[in-house]
Design an enzyme around this catalytic site. Structure first.
Site, PDB file in Angstrom:
ATOM      1  N   SER A  71       5.362  -6.954   3.391  1.00 19.75           N
ATOM      2  CA  SER A  71       5.955  -7.297   4.688  1.00 19.75           C
ATOM      3  C   SER A  71       6.709  -8.634   4.602  1.00 19.75           C
ATOM      4  CB  SER A  71       4.849  -7.384   5.737  1.00 19.75           C
ATOM      5  OG  SER A  71       3.901  -8.349   5.341  1.00 19.75           O
ATOM      6  N   LYS A  74      -1.391  -7.213  -9.106  1.00 16.97           N
ATOM      7  CA  LYS A  74      -2.338  -7.353  -7.989  1.00 16.97           C
ATOM      8  C   LYS A  74      -1.882  -6.319  -6.956  1.00 16.97           C
ATOM      9  CE  LYS A  74      -3.069  -8.563  -4.286  1.00 16.97           C
ATOM     10  NZ  LYS A  74      -3.407  -7.548  -3.237  1.00 16.97           N
ATOM     11  N   ARG A 111      -5.770  -1.736  -0.314  1.00 17.54           N
ATOM     12  CA  ARG A 111      -6.045  -0.556   0.512  1.00 17.54           C
ATOM     13  C   ARG A 111      -6.036   0.737  -0.297  1.00 17.54           C
ATOM     14  NH1 ARG A 111      -2.153  -1.933   5.513  1.00 17.54           N
ATOM     15  NH2 ARG A 111      -1.635  -3.869   4.487  1.00 17.54           N
ATOM     16  N   PHE A 144       0.816  -1.225   0.000  1.00 17.13           N
ATOM     17  CA  PHE A 144       0.000   0.000   0.000  1.00 17.13           C
ATOM     18  C   PHE A 144       0.845   1.270   0.000  1.00 17.13           C
ATOM     19  CE2 PHE A 144       0.990   0.014   4.521  1.00 17.13           C
ATOM     20  CZ  PHE A 144       1.070   1.373   4.800  1.00 17.13           C
ATOM     21  N   GLU A 187       9.264  -4.034  12.916  1.00 19.40           N
ATOM     22  CA  GLU A 187       9.033  -2.845  12.101  1.00 19.40           C
ATOM     23  C   GLU A 187       7.737  -2.201  12.593  1.00 19.40           C
ATOM     24  OE1 GLU A 187       7.941  -3.680   7.986  1.00 19.40           O
ATOM     25  OE2 GLU A 187       9.112  -1.953   7.344  1.00 19.40           O
ATOM     26  N   CYS A 225       9.606   1.821   3.540  1.00 18.12           N
ATOM     27  CA  CYS A 225      10.550   0.735   3.848  1.00 18.12           C
ATOM     28  C   CYS A 225      11.953   1.280   3.990  1.00 18.12           C
ATOM     29  CB  CYS A 225      10.513  -0.326   2.769  1.00 18.12           C
ATOM     30  SG  CYS A 225      11.214   0.245   1.232  1.00 18.12           S
TER      31      CYS A 225
HETATM   32  P1  NAD Z   1       1.566  -6.555   3.155  1.00  9.27           P
HETATM   33  O1  NAD Z   1       2.577  -7.642   3.221  1.00  9.27           O
HETATM   34  O2  NAD Z   1       0.466  -6.545   4.146  1.00  9.27           O
HETATM   35  O3  NAD Z   1       0.838  -6.582   1.721  1.00  9.27           O
HETATM   36  C1  NAD Z   1       1.567  -6.598   0.515  1.00  9.27           C
HETATM   37  C2  NAD Z   1       0.745  -7.305  -0.548  1.00  9.27           C
HETATM   38  O4  NAD Z   1       0.528  -8.665  -0.150  1.00  9.27           O
HETATM   39  C3  NAD Z   1      -0.629  -6.696  -0.777  1.00  9.27           C
HETATM   40  O5  NAD Z   1      -0.901  -6.683  -2.156  1.00  9.27           O
HETATM   41  C4  NAD Z   1      -1.568  -7.632  -0.033  1.00  9.27           C
HETATM   42  O6  NAD Z   1      -2.836  -7.711  -0.609  1.00  9.27           O
HETATM   43  C5  NAD Z   1      -0.860  -8.974  -0.132  1.00  9.27           C
HETATM   44  N1  NAD Z   1      -1.125  -9.847   1.020  1.00  9.27           N
HETATM   45  C6  NAD Z   1      -1.408  -9.448   2.290  1.00  9.27           C
HETATM   46  N2  NAD Z   1      -1.595 -10.521   3.078  1.00  9.27           N
HETATM   47  C7  NAD Z   1      -1.429 -11.613   2.303  1.00  9.27           C
HETATM   48  C8  NAD Z   1      -1.486 -13.019   2.558  1.00  9.27           C
HETATM   49  N3  NAD Z   1      -1.749 -13.504   3.758  1.00  9.27           N
HETATM   50  N4  NAD Z   1      -1.252 -13.857   1.532  1.00  9.27           N
HETATM   51  C9  NAD Z   1      -0.970 -13.374   0.308  1.00  9.27           C
HETATM   52  N5  NAD Z   1      -0.910 -12.058   0.006  1.00  9.27           N
HETATM   53  C10 NAD Z   1      -1.122 -11.182   0.991  1.00  9.27           C
HETATM   54  O7  NAD Z   1       2.381  -5.185   3.156  1.00  9.27           O
HETATM   55  P2  NAD Z   1       1.806  -3.706   3.233  1.00  9.27           P
HETATM   56  O8  NAD Z   1       1.289  -3.452   4.592  1.00  9.27           O
HETATM   57  O9  NAD Z   1       0.914  -3.439   2.069  1.00  9.27           O
HETATM   58  O10 NAD Z   1       3.135  -2.866   2.991  1.00  9.27           O
HETATM   59  C11 NAD Z   1       4.024  -2.516   4.022  1.00  9.27           C
HETATM   60  C12 NAD Z   1       5.203  -3.451   4.074  1.00  9.27           C
HETATM   61  O11 NAD Z   1       5.884  -3.450   2.830  1.00  9.27           O
HETATM   62  C13 NAD Z   1       6.239  -3.029   5.106  1.00  9.27           C
HETATM   63  O12 NAD Z   1       6.720  -4.166   5.755  1.00  9.27           O
HETATM   64  C14 NAD Z   1       7.334  -2.403   4.257  1.00  9.27           C
HETATM   65  O13 NAD Z   1       8.622  -2.412   4.838  1.00  9.27           O
HETATM   66  C15 NAD Z   1       7.281  -3.260   3.046  1.00  9.27           C
HETATM   67  N6  NAD Z   1       7.893  -2.610   1.898  1.00  9.27           N
HETATM   68  C16 NAD Z   1       9.085  -3.086   1.466  1.00  9.27           C
HETATM   69  C17 NAD Z   1       9.709  -2.484   0.402  1.00  9.27           C
HETATM   70  C18 NAD Z   1      11.029  -2.999  -0.111  1.00  9.27           C
HETATM   71  O14 NAD Z   1      11.410  -2.665  -1.210  1.00  9.27           O
HETATM   72  N7  NAD Z   1      11.730  -3.816   0.646  1.00  9.27           N
HETATM   73  C19 NAD Z   1       9.116  -1.389  -0.239  1.00  9.27           C
HETATM   74  C20 NAD Z   1       7.878  -0.934   0.231  1.00  9.27           C
HETATM   75  C21 NAD Z   1       7.268  -1.559   1.302  1.00  9.27           C
END
Ligand code: NAD
Length: 499
Positions: free
Chosen positions: A226, A173, A177, A149, A384, A281
């Protein structure tokens, strides 16, 4: 209530699964739209359209594919304000920050205009007697990406621009949010000349993700989000024989040496710790001053700066430093972690609890927090927080500070503030983290370098954007060729007019 759609085969398509999730306006706490959550049949429609369209796109020469990217850059600039507005309204980040989100994606699209150069293969003339050898980079076919998101414009573009420039079809996909900007990007790509079916958006949650993971036709998956989900997608995707790269969470340390310019360091910590409400991140969430005197002076400089931060809705314009967090659940998680820090004995120097904004009492605003005397055994250090909470861990020496960053399970980014080139060089060389800032708090590499962390911040071999993206989205094929010799001796060598 606005009902959002999928974008399949060049058209907005209503969700048919009967499942929806709420999209909030984080500043007011109101539900502003319903996001359809796709099931496997809806994904199947996108895969079939992608499969039908991709061979022709792959056969379109790279220069023509690059022209679509060129046109897309123009359209992004044309619609910059519109995109940023939609982004702020669903994510909550400030308007200038939302433009930055679009801009950092746009820069990767610009890089992808170089596809003809980047896709040139390798050639060895005379690898043996009469033998030539050449390698070409071919697209994978139908590829997919799952995005978080916090950068709803930038991260989708980091994935789909190189994937498409390489000749693949891409199914996105996005985060359920804030799904509106990804839908707008897909429309703009088609306006730029992309054939239908090459970029599609399938909205959804775990059900859609699992359908992607287990679909035979999908060749690769890019994920950003995450760490627990990254680990799940990497493990499952690899077991299904797919090429997978997953980028996870972070806990970025900034080391402040005794010789650092402390005003500069404090200013840097304010932007890197509290910008975008800490929902980055690459945010700095741990400050590590070296020496008690450095720590005392740093805290003294941070407190008034933090107390002066302006928190508000993006509609207040440039006068706001950061906005609300994305959902009530995100806010509750931050509050829980803050309480765990207090319970564990950390010193809450700036207390942002109970923050409320007149007229926006139901919004997901979180006041800024500063902790001092945090120790590595505390949950606020290990996890985090993804909120406006900065933890200070005091280190007695440079080696102790370095060890902290090295021992943490996350390794996305880190920074050192110092005037000493020797310390900076040593830090950059030894620390086991992927992206390093020297007197730069958020060292996000530009489009022509690659982006990626180490340790539990990444699962996979290749980084995002830059030359790595062109490797991730192509397969190498190597041809060894020998032509029968001697034919030319028997040929006719007198000049003859063309028949
Ligand atoms: P998230 O892991 O909750 O969601 C990411 C994606 O995964 C979304 O599209 C979501 O729909 C999907 N998802 C969520 N739960 C799932 C499940 N149980 N099974 C399969 N798919 C699922 O992350 P978020 O809250 O949207 O984003 C924040 C996180 O992303 C933080 O941890 C941040 O550090 C990380 N992030 C990392 C980078 C990087 O390059 N390392 C960049 C941006 C954000």
């Amino acid at each position: 209530m606005k009902e959002l759609t999928h974008y399949i085969n060049g058209a907005h398509v209503k969700g048919t699964s009967g499942r929806f999730s709420d999209v909030y306006n984080p500043a007011t706490g109101e539900v502003q739209a319903k996001c359809p959550l796709a099931n496997a049949e809806e994904l199947e429609a996108a895969v079939q359209a992608a499969q039908a369209a991709q061979p022709k796109w792959a056969a379109t020469n790279p220069q023509r594919r690059a022209r679509v990217m060129m046109k897309f850059v123009g359209l992004l600039n044309r619609d910059m304000d519109k995109l940023a507005e939609a982004l702020s309204a669903e994510h909550g980040k400030t308007f200038p920050d939302a433009k930055g989100d679009v801009q950092r994606g746009l820069e990767v699209v610009e890089y992808c205009i170089g596809a003809p150069e980047l896709l040139k293969g390798e050639y060895t003339d005379g690898a043996g007697p009469g033998i030539d050898m050449y390698s070409m980079r071919q697209p994978l076919g139908v590829t997919a990406g799952i995005t978080p998101f916090n950068f709803p414009a930038m991260i989708p573009m980091w994935m789909f621009a190189p994937a498409i420039a390489c000749g693949n079809a891409f199914i996105l996909k996005p985060s359920e949010r804030d799904p509106s900007v990804p839908l707008m990007l897909a429309e703009l790509m088609e306006e730029a000349g992309l054939p239908k079916g090459i970029l599609q958006v399938v909205n959804g949650d775990k059900e859609a993700v699992d359908a992607i993971l287990y679909h035979d036709v999908i060749q690769s998956i890019g994920f950003v989000g995450s760490t627990p989900i990254a680990e799940y997608i990497y493990g499952t995707g690899c077991s299904q024989g797919k090429r997978v790269q997953c980028f996870g969470g972070a806990k970025n340390h900034m080391i402040i040496m005794p010789d650092a310019d402390l005003d500069q360091a404090a200013d840097a910590l304010i932007g890197a710790g509290y910008g975008a409400a800490g929902e980055r991140c690459m945010a700095i969430s741990v400050a590590v001053p070296v020496g008690e005197e450095t720590a005392d002076k740093l805290i003294e400089k941070l407190v008034p700066r933090i107390e002066a931060l302006k928190v508000g809705p993006y509609t207040s314009g440039d006068d706001v430093d950061y906005g609300p967090v994305v959902t009530a659940a995100a806010k509750a998680n931050i509050e829980r972690l803050v309480q765990s820090g207090i319970d564990a004995g950390a010193e809450l120097v700036v207390d942002g609890r109970g923050f409320s904004l007149q007229g926006y009492e139901d919004g997901f605003f979180v006041g800024p927090h500063l902790f001092d005397r945090v120790t590595p055994d505390m949950e606020i250090y290990q996890k985090e927080i993804f909120g406006p909470v900065l933890s200070t861990v005091r280190a007695a020496s440079y080696e102790e500070a370095l060890k902290l960053a090295m021992d943490h399970e996350m390794g996305n980014g880190t920074a050192i503030f110092t005037r000493d080139g020797d310390a900076a060089r040593d830090f950059a060389s030894r620390v086991n983290v992927g992206m390093i800032g020297i007197n730069v708090p958020i060292p996000v590499p530009l489009a022509y370098h690659t982006f990626g962390g180490w340790k539990k911040s990444v699962f996979g071999d290749l980084n995002q954007h830059g030359p790595d993206a062109f490797k991730f989205y192509t397969r190498t094929k190597t041809v060894t060729s020998r032509w029968p010799s001697g034919i030319k001796e028997g040929g006719e060598f007198n000049f003859k007019p063309m028949e």
